[in-house]
Structures are given as C-alpha cells and as structure tokens.
Design a protein around this motif. Structure first.
Motif, PDB file in Angstrom:
ATOM      1  N   SER A 336       1.463   1.993  -7.688  1.00  0.00           N
ATOM      2  CA  SER A 336       2.881   2.353  -7.797  1.00  0.00           C
ATOM      3  C   SER A 336       3.725   1.122  -8.116  1.00  0.00           C
ATOM      4  O   SER A 336       3.354  -0.013  -7.820  1.00  0.00           O
ATOM      5  CB  SER A 336       3.360   2.973  -6.488  1.00  0.00           C
ATOM      6  N   TRP A 337       4.902   1.391  -8.686  1.00  0.00           N
ATOM      7  CA  TRP A 337       5.823   0.292  -8.996  1.00  0.00           C
ATOM      8  C   TRP A 337       6.319  -0.373  -7.722  1.00  0.00           C
ATOM      9  O   TRP A 337       6.581  -1.582  -7.696  1.00  0.00           O
ATOM     10  CB  TRP A 337       6.992   0.803  -9.834  1.00  0.00           C
ATOM     11  N   ALA A 338       6.474   0.389  -6.649  1.00  0.00           N
ATOM     12  CA  ALA A 338       6.959  -0.192  -5.397  1.00  0.00           C
ATOM     13  C   ALA A 338       6.010  -1.280  -4.898  1.00  0.00           C
ATOM     14  O   ALA A 338       6.433  -2.385  -4.536  1.00  0.00           O
ATOM     15  CB  ALA A 338       7.117   0.899  -4.337  1.00  0.00           C
ATOM     16  N   HIS A 339       4.718  -0.976  -4.901  1.00  0.00           N
ATOM     17  CA  HIS A 339       3.755  -1.973  -4.442  1.00  0.00           C
ATOM     18  C   HIS A 339       3.605  -3.111  -5.444  1.00  0.00           C
ATOM     19  O   HIS A 339       3.408  -4.268  -5.043  1.00  0.00           O
ATOM     20  CB  HIS A 339       2.404  -1.310  -4.158  1.00  0.00           C
ATOM     21  N   GLU A 342       6.407  -5.410  -4.655  1.00  0.00           N
ATOM     22  CA  GLU A 342       6.225  -6.115  -3.392  1.00  0.00           C
ATOM     23  C   GLU A 342       5.152  -7.199  -3.503  1.00  0.00           C
ATOM     24  O   GLU A 342       5.286  -8.277  -2.924  1.00  0.00           O
ATOM     25  CB  GLU A 342       5.893  -5.115  -2.288  1.00  0.00           C
ATOM     26  N   THR A 351      -1.899  -4.260  -1.338  1.00  0.00           N
ATOM     27  CA  THR A 351      -1.371  -2.903  -1.331  1.00  0.00           C
ATOM     28  C   THR A 351      -2.167  -2.023  -0.363  1.00  0.00           C
ATOM     29  O   THR A 351      -3.385  -2.190  -0.220  1.00  0.00           O
ATOM     30  CB  THR A 351      -1.396  -2.287  -2.734  1.00  0.00           C
ATOM     31  N   HIS A 380       3.714  -0.128   4.333  1.00  0.00           N
ATOM     32  CA  HIS A 380       3.626   1.332   4.162  1.00  0.00           C
ATOM     33  C   HIS A 380       2.261   1.875   4.580  1.00  0.00           C
ATOM     34  O   HIS A 380       1.759   2.840   4.003  1.00  0.00           O
ATOM     35  CB  HIS A 380       3.925   1.740   2.710  1.00  0.00           C
TER      36      HIS A 380
END
Length: 471
Positions: A336-339, A342, A351, A380
């Motif tokens: 994902s772009w979120a990970h 980060e 991740t 997460h």
C-alpha cells in the motif's frame, strides 16, 4: 540510507560491547592492510558501495572509504587476501557462493550500519587454505561448508547448538539495545551483525573455524553442500519451528528459494496441502515451483479480482483458512501507499501487511511463522486478531544452522531433499555485480545461483552449466 549512516555514527559514539571473543569490524582487508591483509596475494570480492546501482569497477583498493566519490555503486574490487588473526581462524579458498534473497535487503540499503567497501555474502563453501594453530579436526585442502552465522561453541546458546544466538561473536551495541539481546555475528551482513567480511569473494577468514565449518563428503558436490550454509537450514527451521505436522494445510508467502524449500519440507513433514502465494514480477516463480512439486497449489495475488483479498481466497480454498502460514518474503516490500510512505520517511522499518494477511488467513488457533528478514519496527499491526483468535505468531529467528546441518547433510545424501530443485544458474564471481541486478529484478527465471571462483571444480553432474552475463 540516511538511517543506516546515522546508525553507524551512533554506534561509533556509543562504542561496542565487551562481550566479543573474536575480532570485529574487519569487513574488508583494505581497511587496514597491515593488520588484516596478506601482503603476498590479492583477491576479487564484491563490495557494497551504496544503494541499488551495481556496476563493474576497475579500481583497486586501498581507497579512502568514508570519502570515496563512488557514492552509489556495488563493485567487484581487488583487495588483499585476508590473513589469520586468531588461533582458531581458517582462511578458506571459496569454491562456491551464492546470492540470498536477504542479500537484497543490503543491496537496497534496508539493513542499517552498512559501510562503503563491506564485502558481502553469507553462504559459501570452499577448501581450507591455511589454519591457525588452535584449529582442531580440520586439515588443509579439506572441503567444507560454512554456517552463515559465527558461533563461539561455548556460550549458553552454542552449547544447545542454537548457533544463531551466540552471545560472544557480535558486540554491536545498537542491536543489543533494539532487540533486548544479542544475536550471533554473521558473515557479510553489515556492522549491525558484527562487521565480518563475507564469502562473495575468492578467500574468506572464518573465526572459530572448527565450530563453524562442516566437512563435506565426496558424494555431496559443492553445488549441493553449499546450501547447508543457510537456505536449507533456514527453510527446515521455518517448517519445524512453526510446527508443521501430519495433515496440516500450509500457506507459504513467497515463491523464492526459501519458500520453495519450505514447500518441499512441509510435504516431508506430512502436510496434506501446500498453497504458495506470490505475484507481480515474481509470479513466474509459482509455475517454476509447481513444475518441481506438482501437488503444490498456487495463489497469484495480482490475478485476484477487485474485492477479493489473499485472506478471502484462502478461506475459499480451505474452510477456516490454512492451519499454518509461513512468511518467506521479508518486511521491506510494501503493497500500500501508506506503508510505502512510512518506510520511505523512516516512520517504520518494516511493513506489517504480509504478517497481517497471515494472521487473518489462518484458522483460529492457527500458527504463523516469520522467517523473512524483519529489521526493526512496524505500524498497523493487527494485534486484536492475534489475541482474540488465539493465533500463535512465531519469530523463527535466524536459523540455528548448527542444530540442523548434520541432519540435512544426511537428508541430501539419502535423496530426501534435493537442492538442485531450486538451482537454476551458474556464474563467475567476476560477474556478480551484474547478476545482482538480474536477481533483484527476478529476471532470466533466476531462482538460485551457484557462483564459481578460480578455485572451483567443474560443474557437478546435474547442476547448471556456466552462463556468461557480460559480453
């Protein structure tokens, strides 16, 4: 990269621990020729110079490592042959090495405390060139394979053959603080694991050699014996430590060499079904593994229709999901772009996506084993599912090679496991910088390679012929 260099500076400021009983931080004999290098002979070796960009380089060392202008290259260098430093050292003529999937974490700069000029490679075999006076039960000229970790043989963990957790061969302060305990020194795997020169070279120094070398019998060629160094022990440890047993349904994330051998060994341990998961530019590996093991079932995550997840598909394939999930990928590959963001900004080092998929995919009270490399911290993480559903999450750790390698050697000799299943290529050490690029891109259907040197024997029957990667 910034995090890696900051870690180097912090380690320098803090200083090393006082636990180590062998010389640390000699990752290239050129760093101190007088102390570490044999003045009579040079060797070719693969040295890490930065992140991702790999090229052949004609320069020789010594060089000014900290201020070297070649900022982003991994190069084949010529440097002094290492010399014996301690009584139980062996200098090994390397006759076979390879690239491991975990070497790519170094290549990408994901592992901290790499320094320019570090010689890489933690899987290798060879012939004994010279020995210190304290080495027992070995002889010059003998064929041996090295364990990828360096064990003292005498501490609490070594006495139990848990060699990867040796207390006395890695004095790194940051690792001890981060993890709450030490792990063993490792060949060619950054100063975070002690700073030892690796075996992607023509010679390598092996400390505590009578502990960390295993004799290879004549009926086991280098092309099979080499893989006792890491991949076979790591795969076996993943399977038995996670507890694969008779009748289990097993799901494996990652169709690389570790995943492939975990599949074979899961069947050996009585698994009724094995489902392998991969996709993207690694999807071809699914078909490769199925060619070797027709019973294998495949799940290509890139072919899943919108609204279907890996977890939901596994639940369709097996009521409640598999009994066991084995992670054979690593924590640096975000979906994902979120990970991705980060990881890029240093908000996490690994991740949690694959581990979360495993947790949600297995049956209640299922078992999840992590054997891919995870370096530090993740965000997460689905701790609620882990707790509420009684999931067993097992960090398989760096495999304790010494616990298994004699048993695995016998399994090779009896035909119960066959490293040739994963072996696809043979190349020269001189071409390793180019081969790293191909391996990183999962190109040329490259699964596992055998790297030969000027000291290697001709290819053994049944092993791949030499392939040239440079014109």
């Amino acid at each position: 990269m910034a995090m890696s260099q900051a870690a180097n500076l912090l380690e320098k400021a803090l200083g090393h621990g006082d636990n180590a009983v062998t010389e640390q931080n000699m990752t290239n004999p050129s760093r101190d020729r007088a102390k570490y290098g044999d003045p009579s002979e040079t060797m070719k070796a693969l040295a890490w110079m930065g992140k991702n960009d790999v090229q052949m380089s004609p320069f020789s060392v010594p060089f000014d490592l900290p201020s070297m202008p070649h900022a982003n290259i991994m190069s084949l260098v010529e440097c002094p042959k290492p010399k014996i430093l301690e009584d139980r050292d062996v200098i090994l003529k390397v006759t076979g090495s390879t690239i491991c999937g975990s070497d790519l974490h170094l290549y990408h700069g994901a592992v901290v405390e790499l320094q320019k000029g570090d010689i890489l490679g933690h899987e290798f075999c060879g012939k004994i060139d010279s020995m210190g006076p304290g080495v027992k039960d070995l002889e010059v000229g003998q064929r041996v394979v090295a364990s990828f970790q360096i064990a003292c043989g005498e501490c609490m963990y070594c006495k139990k053959k848990l060699s990867s957790q040796c207390e006395r061969t890695n004095s790194n302060t940051i690792e001890n603080a981060m993890y709450g305990g030490r792990t063993a020194g490792m060949f060619g795997y950054s100063h975070f694991t002690g700073g030892f020169a690796g075996g992607q070279a023509e010679y390598v120094r092996v400390p505590y050699a009578d502990v960390n070398l295993l004799k290879l019998p004549d009926d086991v060629p280098d092309e099979k014996g080499l893989y006792l160094s890491d991949v076979l022990a790591t795969s076996w440890n993943c399977v038995v430590d996670t507890g694969v047993k008779e009748g289990d349904v097993v799901a494996i994330w990652g169709a690389g060499p570790i995943g492939e051998m975990c599949a074979e060994m899961s069947f050996t341990n009585g698994a009724s079904r094995v489902i392998m998961i991969d996709g993207g530019n690694g999807a071809w590996r699914l078909d490769f593994c199925k060619e070797k093991m027709p019973k294998l079932e495949l799940l290509n995550y890139t072919d899943l229709p919108s609204g279907t997840s890996v977890t939901s598909r596994l639940k369709e394939m097996e009521h409640g999901g598999p009994d066991v999930a084995l992670e054979c990928v690593a924590g640096e590959y975000a979906k994902s772009w979120a990970h991705r963001f980060e990881l890029m900004t240093g908000a996490e080092t690994d991740t949690s996506e694959i581990v979360n998929e495993m947790i949600t995919s297995v049956k209640n009270y299922g078992r999840c084993g992590i054997t891919g490399v995870y370096v530090g911290f993740t965000n997460h993480f689905n701790i609620g599912s882990l707790m509420e559903r009684g999931i067993r999450l097992i960090g398989n750790g760096q495999a304790p090679v010494h616990l298994y390698w004699e048993q695995l050697l016998q399994m090779i000799r009896e035909g119960k496991t066959d490293p040739y299943k994963m072996l696809t290529h043979r190349c020269k050490v001189e071409e390793m910088d180019e081969v790293y690029k191909i391996f990183n891109e999962r190109g040329d259907r490259m699964q596992k390679i055998f790297v030969q040197t000027r000291f290697s024997d001709p290819p053994a029957p049944g092993s791949p012929a030499l392939k040239t990667f440079k014109s």
